[in-house]
Design a protein around this motif. Structure first.
Motif, mmCIF file in Angstrom:
data_model
loop_
_atom_site.group_PDB
_atom_site.id
_atom_site.type_symbol
_atom_site.label_atom_id
_atom_site.label_comp_id
_atom_site.label_asym_id
_atom_site.label_seq_id
_atom_site.Cartn_x
_atom_site.Cartn_y
_atom_site.Cartn_z
ATOM 1 N N SER A 358 -23.775 -16.301 15.479
ATOM 2 C CA SER A 358 -23.735 -17.670 14.946
ATOM 3 C C SER A 358 -23.359 -17.716 13.474
ATOM 4 O O SER A 358 -22.797 -18.707 13.002
ATOM 5 C CB SER A 358 -25.092 -18.354 15.152
ATOM 6 O OG SER A 358 -25.424 -18.427 16.516
ATOM 7 N N VAL A 359 -23.682 -16.647 12.725
ATOM 8 C CA VAL A 359 -23.487 -16.691 11.273
ATOM 9 C C VAL A 359 -22.697 -15.503 10.754
ATOM 10 O O VAL A 359 -22.783 -15.157 9.581
ATOM 11 C CB VAL A 359 -24.867 -16.745 10.556
ATOM 12 C CG1 VAL A 359 -25.577 -18.052 10.849
ATOM 13 C CG2 VAL A 359 -25.745 -15.555 10.969
ATOM 14 N N VAL A 360 -21.907 -14.867 11.623
ATOM 15 C CA VAL A 360 -21.288 -13.589 11.285
ATOM 16 C C VAL A 360 -20.417 -13.656 10.029
ATOM 17 O O VAL A 360 -20.364 -12.703 9.245
ATOM 18 C CB VAL A 360 -20.484 -13.041 12.485
ATOM 19 C CG1 VAL A 360 -19.341 -13.978 12.854
ATOM 20 C CG2 VAL A 360 -19.963 -11.641 12.198
ATOM 21 N N MET A 361 -19.727 -14.785 9.781
ATOM 22 C CA MET A 361 -18.845 -14.886 8.625
ATOM 23 C C MET A 361 -19.411 -15.802 7.541
ATOM 24 O O MET A 361 -18.683 -16.232 6.659
ATOM 25 C CB MET A 361 -17.459 -15.372 9.053
ATOM 26 C CG MET A 361 -16.692 -14.382 9.907
ATOM 27 S SD MET A 361 -16.473 -12.753 9.137
ATOM 28 C CE MET A 361 -15.265 -13.137 7.889
ATOM 29 N N GLU A 362 -20.707 -16.064 7.614
ATOM 30 C CA GLU A 362 -21.337 -16.864 6.564
ATOM 31 C C GLU A 362 -21.895 -15.952 5.479
ATOM 32 O O GLU A 362 -22.304 -14.821 5.752
ATOM 33 C CB GLU A 362 -22.443 -17.749 7.148
ATOM 34 C CG GLU A 362 -21.906 -18.816 8.085
ATOM 35 C CD GLU A 362 -22.983 -19.811 8.473
ATOM 36 O OE1 GLU A 362 -24.103 -19.701 7.930
ATOM 37 O OE2 GLU A 362 -22.704 -20.676 9.321
ATOM 38 N N GLN A 363 -21.904 -16.433 4.255
ATOM 39 C CA GLN A 363 -22.332 -15.625 3.120
ATOM 40 C C GLN A 363 -23.843 -15.691 2.975
ATOM 41 O O GLN A 363 -24.389 -16.539 2.277
ATOM 42 C CB GLN A 363 -21.608 -16.090 1.855
ATOM 43 C CG GLN A 363 -20.113 -15.773 1.898
ATOM 44 C CD GLN A 363 -19.392 -16.210 0.651
ATOM 45 O OE1 GLN A 363 -19.537 -17.341 0.234
ATOM 46 N NE2 GLN A 363 -18.618 -15.307 0.057
ATOM 47 N N ARG A 364 -24.487 -14.799 3.656
ATOM 48 C CA ARG A 364 -25.940 -14.691 3.640
ATOM 49 C C ARG A 364 -26.327 -13.229 3.674
ATOM 50 O O ARG A 364 -25.533 -12.364 4.062
ATOM 51 C CB ARG A 364 -26.564 -15.420 4.832
ATOM 52 C CG ARG A 364 -26.493 -16.937 4.731
ATOM 53 C CD ARG A 364 -27.191 -17.594 5.902
ATOM 54 N NE ARG A 364 -27.234 -19.037 5.732
ATOM 55 C CZ ARG A 364 -28.176 -19.687 5.076
ATOM 56 N NH1 ARG A 364 -29.182 -19.018 4.526
ATOM 57 N NH2 ARG A 364 -28.136 -21.000 4.957
ATOM 58 N N LEU A 365 -27.561 -12.951 3.320
ATOM 59 C CA LEU A 365 -28.106 -11.601 3.454
ATOM 60 C C LEU A 365 -28.626 -11.429 4.872
ATOM 61 O O LEU A 365 -29.216 -12.345 5.455
ATOM 62 C CB LEU A 365 -29.231 -11.366 2.442
ATOM 63 C CG LEU A 365 -28.820 -11.383 0.967
ATOM 64 C CD1 LEU A 365 -30.051 -11.255 0.079
ATOM 65 C CD2 LEU A 365 -27.835 -10.268 0.666
ATOM 66 N N LEU A 366 -28.425 -10.246 5.399
ATOM 67 C CA LEU A 366 -28.850 -9.972 6.762
ATOM 68 C C LEU A 366 -30.350 -10.164 6.935
ATOM 69 O O LEU A 366 -30.810 -10.693 7.952
ATOM 70 C CB LEU A 366 -28.447 -8.538 7.151
ATOM 71 C CG LEU A 366 -28.809 -8.086 8.564
ATOM 72 C CD1 LEU A 366 -28.136 -8.969 9.612
ATOM 73 C CD2 LEU A 366 -28.401 -6.625 8.764
ATOM 74 N N ILE A 367 -31.120 -9.753 5.945
ATOM 75 C CA ILE A 367 -32.572 -9.849 6.038
ATOM 76 C C ILE A 367 -33.029 -11.295 6.145
ATOM 77 O O ILE A 367 -34.087 -11.597 6.710
ATOM 78 C CB ILE A 367 -33.248 -9.143 4.836
ATOM 79 C CG1 ILE A 367 -34.730 -8.891 5.112
ATOM 80 C CG2 ILE A 367 -33.013 -9.909 3.567
ATOM 81 C CD1 ILE A 367 -35.005 -7.904 6.212
ATOM 82 N N ASP A 368 -32.216 -12.231 5.618
ATOM 83 C CA ASP A 368 -32.596 -13.639 5.635
ATOM 84 C C ASP A 368 -32.592 -14.227 7.035
ATOM 85 O O ASP A 368 -33.439 -15.056 7.377
ATOM 86 C CB ASP A 368 -31.661 -14.455 4.742
ATOM 87 C CG ASP A 368 -31.833 -14.115 3.266
ATOM 88 O OD1 ASP A 368 -32.901 -13.576 2.919
ATOM 89 O OD2 ASP A 368 -30.911 -14.389 2.483
ATOM 90 N N ILE A 369 -31.628 -13.825 7.866
ATOM 91 C CA ILE A 369 -31.514 -14.451 9.190
ATOM 92 C C ILE A 369 -32.543 -13.911 10.173
ATOM 93 O O ILE A 369 -32.755 -14.502 11.231
ATOM 94 C CB ILE A 369 -30.097 -14.276 9.774
ATOM 95 C CG1 ILE A 369 -29.857 -12.822 10.198
ATOM 96 C CG2 ILE A 369 -29.042 -14.749 8.802
ATOM 97 C CD1 ILE A 369 -28.634 -12.655 11.063
#
Length: 390
Positions: A358-369
């Protein structure tokens, strides 16, 4: 201020890139390559696995929509013709080698199996992946059917595939077990392996006995033997027999000259009676039955792979393309397992797979999701402001 990369970029950090570059040099996979390296192909295959893309055009279009985020992925350009040539010509062995490098990394964080004994526990089995014979003529199985067979050694510590080999679908399971030296490398003395009746070959079983490996398998009705004595007093009401036996057919006795243990166990839920053969004389009869029952985990593993990874539709028709995609899919599975065990994530791998997709190309940290669930993941948005459409 810390630069936030995309989730795909976060996943790529887990890969041992230095080891991967060594594999590229070893197999000369970038020879005659202008710009599309093995690493870029890995990025592309990982993106296709996560997004569930099953066509070259779909991959090109989807990646092209995120071209402004390529700077941290190592991608320069992606054309379906270039990817097609790479799938056909770049040796799949580099992704096979990466699989085993990742497996070593996963083993450092995986938990022990649920049994009380400390011996490593494995199950071995094979599954068939059907292919269209007209599109994959090299994968002949039957007159009008094509297929390949995946042979797995399943490690119950962490639910990981400790060993994997792909053969034509005609290859019998036990022939692979007898011929693969890499399998012997994983089955160290005091290990326990459970197999079904397809692996009931006394010559192979005796080779395990000689190496100090314990085995548990189902007995066949046509096995002829004599009872050499009772093993231990029976204390479990589900166990009707626990005996030492010796084979009486001369040919079989030459292949396995030592005594075996026969355990008859009645399933309390179905009432079905099972007969197990083993060379382990120490464990309780009920534990022998539970070891074989745990072999069902490898069937669930096969089911999960076919339902959640792209290993049934392929980006190329050559043998190299098919094997490259399967090894890349298995690398992604190990990636998910590593994240789950390293972060102590309590959700299932299926939920984790859906959230990452769902968020593969969104700019987030992995630990956040990892703190999200299937409902809250829908609220996740890229923190970088996007241009509005007018």
């Amino acid at each position: 201020m810390r630069q936030v990369t995309t989730i795909l970029g976060e996943l790529l950090k887990i890969f041992p890139r230095y080891e991967f570059e060594k594999l590229e040099k070893q197999h000369q996979s970038n020879r005659y390559t202008k710009y599309y390296t093995g690493w870029q192909q890995l990025v592309t295959l990982l993106f296709a696995q996560i997004g569930g893309h099953d066509s070259l055009r779909g991959i090109e279009t989807s990646l092209g929509m995120h071209s402004q985020k390529w700077y941290h992925l190592g991608l320069k350009d992606i054309k379906r013709s270039t990817l097609s040539d790479a799938m056909k010509n770049r040796p799949y062995e580099i992704y096979e080698g990466l699989f085993y490098k990742l497996l070593d990394k996963c083993r450092s964080v995986t938990p022990h199996h649920r049994f009380r004994f400390k011996s490593p526990l494995f199950s071995m089995d094979a599954t068939v992946i059907d292919l269209c014979l007209s599109a994959f003529p090299w994968a002949t199985f039957r007159q009008r059917k094509g297929a390949i067979k995946l042979h797995y050694l399943y490690d119950h510590s962490g639910s990981l595939p400790a060993f994997m080999v792909m053969t034509d679908a005609k290859r019998h399971d036990v022939r692979v077990a007898k011929s693969e030296e890499r399998l012997d490398f994983h089955l160290l003395p005091d290990s326990i392996i459970s197999v079904d009746r397809a692996y009931l070959d006394f010559e192979w079983l005796y080779s395990l006995e000689q190496r100090g490996v314990w085995f548990v398998t189902r007995s066949k009705k046509n096995i002829q033997y004599r009872i050499a004595g009772q093993h231990k007093p029976i204390r479990n009401k589900q166990v009707s027999r626990d005996e030492k036996i010796e084979l009486i057919i001369e040919e079989s006795r030459k292949k396995y000259p030592k005594a075996l243990r026969l355990v008859c166990y009645t399933d309390p839920q179905t009432g079905k009676v099972y007969e197990f053969l083993t060379n382990n004389m120490k464990l309780a009869a009920s534990t022998i039955a539970d070891i074989y029952k745990s072999r069902w985990q490898i069937e669930l593993f096969f089911k999960w792979l076919k339902q959640n990874l792209k290993i049934k539709s392929f980006l190329g028709t050559s043998r190299n393309a098919v094997l490259s995609q399967i090894w890349a899919a298995m690398c992604y599975y190990l990636l998910l397992a590593y994240i789950k065990f390293q972060t102590k994530y309590h959700g299932s791998l299926q939920v984790l797979t859906r959230m990452i997709a769902s968020v593969v190309m969104e700019q987030r940290l992995l630990i956040d999701i990892l703190s999200f669930n299937e409902r809250s993941i829908k609220k996740a948005r890229d923190p970088v402001p996007q241009l509005a459409l007018f």
